[in-house]
Every structure is written in structure tokens, then in C-alpha cells.
Enzyme design. Structure first.
Site, PDB file in Angstrom:
ATOM      1  CD1 TRP A   1      12.846  55.792   0.123  1.00 30.00           C
ATOM      2  CD2 TRP A   1      13.298  55.576   2.193  1.00 30.00           C
ATOM      3  NE1 TRP A   1      14.022  56.487   0.539  1.00 30.00           N
ATOM      4  CE2 TRP A   1      14.035  56.407   1.842  1.00 30.00           C
ATOM      5  CE3 TRP A   1      13.192  55.359   3.732  1.00 30.00           C
ATOM      6  CZ2 TRP A   1      15.202  57.143   2.547  1.00 30.00           C
ATOM      7  CZ3 TRP A   1      14.148  56.242   4.634  1.00 30.00           C
ATOM      8  CH2 TRP A   1      15.266  56.782   4.127  1.00 30.00           C
TER       9      TRP A   1
ATOM     10  CG  ASP B   1       6.950  57.111   2.755  1.00 36.56           C
ATOM     11  OD1 ASP B   1       6.985  58.406   2.657  1.00 36.56           O
ATOM     12  OD2 ASP B   1       7.937  56.425   3.013  1.00 36.56           O
TER      13      ASP B   1
ATOM     14  CE  LYS C   1      13.624  62.655   1.181  1.00 35.59           C
ATOM     15  NZ  LYS C   1      13.298  61.251   1.999  1.00 35.59           N
TER      16      LYS C   1
HETATM   17  C1  LIG Z   1      13.426  60.346   2.781  1.00 32.87           C
HETATM   18  C2  LIG Z   1      12.277  59.317   2.828  1.00 32.87           C
HETATM   19  C3  LIG Z   1      11.966  58.745   4.224  1.00 32.87           C
HETATM   20  C4  LIG Z   1      12.917  59.036   5.366  1.00 32.87           C
HETATM   21  O1  LIG Z   1      12.310  60.432   5.997  1.00 32.87           O
HETATM   22  P1  LIG Z   1      12.914  60.734   7.181  1.00 32.87           P
HETATM   23  O2  LIG Z   1      12.108  61.989   7.521  1.00 32.87           O
HETATM   24  O3  LIG Z   1      14.434  61.028   6.881  1.00 32.87           O
HETATM   25  O4  LIG Z   1      12.703  59.900   8.349  1.00 32.87           O
HETATM   26  C5  LIG Z   1      10.916  57.935   4.238  1.00 32.87           C
HETATM   27  N1  LIG Z   1      10.253  57.501   2.917  1.00 32.87           N
HETATM   28  C6  LIG Z   1      10.646  58.019   1.678  1.00 32.87           C
HETATM   29  C7  LIG Z   1       9.847  57.708   0.342  1.00 32.87           C
HETATM   30  C8  LIG Z   1      11.596  58.983   1.707  1.00 32.87           C
HETATM   31  O5  LIG Z   1      12.056  59.646   0.584  1.00 32.87           O
END
Ligand SMILES: *Cc1c(COP(=O)(O)O)cnc(C)c1O
Length: 362
Positions: free
Chosen positions: A103, A173, A197
Site C-alpha cells: 500500500w 493511510d 476494513k
Molecule cells: C484497502 C487499502 C487501500 C485501498 O483502499 P480502496 O478504498 O480500495 O482504494 C489503501 N490502503 C490500505 C492500507 C488498505 O488496506
């Protein structure tokens, strides 16, 4: 009621049963209006209350200080990979990124489209099995921000503490571990998270932004890509994802009524200890991917002797009602995602299954 699976999906992922049941009860007739929340204006007083309550609950649960705004945006965390540099990387500055895995890599790739990027630290040498030590970071005076990925969902590594960045904004993030434990929001300039998540269904991306940072964007940015648009419009510049925001609100209420973030942290640690203990006590039958000190309380990654054995493990687990244990397609192996909404009982059942499977296979 039909039987619920032991849901270890990585995302979209488990939601609290109580939340689903409340949404079900309110689906056809929201609070006596004769319509669902999806069928009314995003400017109605009913939706307005949902929107405001979700923002207030974020502030309360995370103890967000004054001067920050909670935004409900769309496009997922992946759009934030671009929006962050579009808004914050201007005037010949350098964006610093910590490279901790898949990521972080995507965030880095996107930032490079907008300006100069420096890798402040990386755990590439250890194949991203640990979070790098950031205690001696040196960010130049031209640093626009430092970006970290608080939990690498695919690798299963998580920061235990966040770096001190002085006057350089820290951007995180937190898609896969927001609200898993208390944090000090004042350490951050910007936090973002796709909801699917640990927060609710997909469709909404939460951004917690120090308001002064919204003012830095270049004039040429498209309206929807500017944080200032959404700060000024209170995330109602255009139609927000109303149902997703509503669901996130229900999840936040569930967290609050279950004791808030300190209780989530305790529960997540107890839950994951069961599974990490099963790995550690297996004498190498199961091998944890992450270094002990960087182990995630959200995504537990492990391997077995060979792919044949992993396949058998997955087949037998599936037959017993366990879902989502296959590792990400890019790395293989096994992964149990144990977000806030995954019950203790499910984790205990998985730990017991792991011990039992080893006995039968060893
Ligand atoms: C799932 C995830 C993403 C991507 O998220 P989307 O909403 O599908 O764009 C980005 N960063 C992390 C850490 C993730 O777990």
C-alpha cells in the site's frame, strides 16, 4: 437466524451483527418517514442528522482537537494517494514516504506523478516484514509532509508508535487500522481511511484533516480534488455516499457502546494473541510472516511448510465455516484479518482449528 460465518475477510470485511440488524430494521422505513435513508435528499434534516452525528462520534471517539475537520469523501483510499500530493505537494517541496509494503508503494507511485518524492525509510531489505525505526528521521526544511501506512494490510505489519515530525505534517493511510486503538490525532496533519476494513461498507473514505492544510492547494486543481471544497461544503458539496455514511455512523455507535477505543484495543490484543500464540507454539508448523515487534492486530499473516499444506488448511477451514483466510494474491500464504468487528469467539475458534489441524497433520 441463519448461521453467521467466521469471517476473516481482508476487505470488505466483517461488520458487527448488531449494526447489520439495526440497518435491517430501519431499511424500509427510516424512523417513521416511510422511506429508507437512501431515498431522501442529502440535504434533508434526517440525513443531516446522520451526517453530523457520524462526524461528532469520530471527534468523540478519537478525541479530535479543535482545528480538524472530518470529511466523508469518495473514490477510496486510492484516490487519497493522489489527493494528498495534489493538495500538499507544491512550491518545489519534497514529499517524504516510508516504504513498508504494497500500500505504501501505491501511495509513492501516485505521489511521483505530482512532484518530488523521497523515501524517508524503507523495510524493503527485510521483504517488508517490519516497520522501520523512525526515531532518527531527518526531514529537510523543504519537506511537504511525511506519509506513513499505519498498517500494511497485505504484509501484516503495524506501527506501534508514530514518528515525531516536528512542524512537518504527518500524513497517515489508516485504512486498515483506524479506530483499532486510541491515537493522538494532534500528531497528524491528515489521516485517511477507506471505510471497508474497520469502519463500515465501501463507498466512503474518511479524511481527518488539520484545516490549515486545506489552504495549500494550487489554484489549478479540479474542484472535487480540493480538500478546501469539502471543508467549506462540510462534505456536502455534491451528493455524499449516504448509505455508507449511515452505516459508518452505526459502527461508531457500536464502538462507543462497547467501551470506545481503549476497549477495542484490549479486545483486539486478546483476540490476536490467541492466533499468534497458536503460531508461536506450533514449533514452526505455522510461521508468522511479520517480525514480532511489528505484528499487526488487524491482519495476521502466516505460512506453512508448502503450498500443498496451505491449500489443505484452507480447504478444511472452509469446510468448518472459516472464510477469508487466503493470503493476498500478490504474496500468497495465509492471512486472518481480525478487525474490530471480528468477534473474540471467531478468533478462538480459529486458534483451536489451527491447533487441531496441526495435530492431524503433524
Ligand atoms: C484497502 C487499502 C487501500 C485501498 O483502499 P480502496 O478504498 O480500495 O482504494 C489503501 N490502503 C490500505 C492500507 C488498505 O488496506
Amino acid at each position: 437466524m441463519s448461521k453467521r460465518a467466521y469471517n476473516f475477510n481482508a476487505g470488505p470485511a466483517a461488520l458487527p451483527l448488531e449494526v447489520l440488524q439495526q440497518a435491517q430494521a430501519e431499511l424500509v422505513d427510516y424512523k417513521g418517514i416511510g422511506m429508507s435513508i437512501m431515498e431522501i435528499s442529502h440535504r434533508s434534516k434526517e440525513y443531516d442528522a446522520v451526517h453530523a452525528e457520524a462526524q461528532e462520534l469520530f471527534k468523540e471517539l478519537l478525541n479530535i482537537p479543535d482545528g480538524y475537520k472530518v470529511l466523508f469523501l469518495q473514490g477510496g483510499a486510492s484516490t487519497q494517494f493522489a489527493m494528498v500530493p495534489m493538495n500538499l505537494l507544491s512550491g518545489g517541496k519534497v514529499a517524504h514516504y516510508v516504504h513498508t509494503g504494497s500500500w505504501a508503494n501505491k501511495a509513492i507511485k501516485e505521489a511521483k506523478l505530482f512532484g518530488e518524492v523521497a523515501i524517508a525509510a524503507s523495510s524493503k531489505d527485510s521483504e517488508f516484514t517490519h516497520v522501520p525505526d523512525l526515531s532518527n528521521l531527518s526531514l529537510g526544511s523543504d519537506a511537504a509532509y511525511l506519509h506513513i501506512t499505519s498498517n500494511e494490510t497485505i504484509g501484516g505489519i503495524q506501527y506501534k508508535q508514530y514518528p515525531a515530525t516536528g512542524s512537518v505534517p504527518l500524513v497517515a493511510d489508516m485504512s486498515s487500522d483506524i479506530l483499532c486503538r486510541p491515537i493522538d490525532v494532534s500528531q497528524f496533519g491528515l489521516i485517511y481511511a477507506g471505510a471497508q476494513k474497520n469502519l463500515g461498507p465501501s463507498g466512503v473514505t474518511v479524511v481527518i484533516l488539520r484545516e490549515d492544510l486545506a489552504k495549500e492547494a494550487p489554484e489549478s486543481l479540479p474542484t472535487m480534488m480540493r480538500y478546501a471544497t469539502h471543508v467549506e461544503g462540510d462534505s456536502l458539496y455534491n451528493t455524499p455516499p449516504v448509505f455508507s455514511v449511515y452505516m459508518v455512523g452505526l459502527v461508531l455507535k457500536w464502538i462507543k457502546s462497547n467501551g470506545g477505543l481503549a476497549a477495542m484495543e484490549q479486545s483486539n490484543e486478546a483476540k490476536t494473541k490467541l492466533i499468534y500464540d497458536a503460531i508461536d507454539a506450533s514449533g514452526g508448523f505455522y510461521r508468522g510472516v511479520a517480525a514480532q515487534s511489528s505484528r499487526s492486530t488487524m491482519n495476521i499473516t502466516f505460512r506453512m511448510a508448502d503450498e500443498e499444506m496451505e491449500k489443505r488448511f484452507l480447504q478444511e477451514a472452509a469446510a468448518q465455516g472459516f472464510v477469508g483466510l487466503k493470503g493476498h494474491r500478490s504474496v500468497g500464504g495465509l492471512r486472518a484479518s481480525t478487525y474490530n468487528a471480528v468477534p473474540f469467539e471467531a478468533c478462538r475458534a480459529l486458534a483451536e482449528f489451527m491447533v487441531d489441524f496441526q495435530k492431524r497433520s503433524g
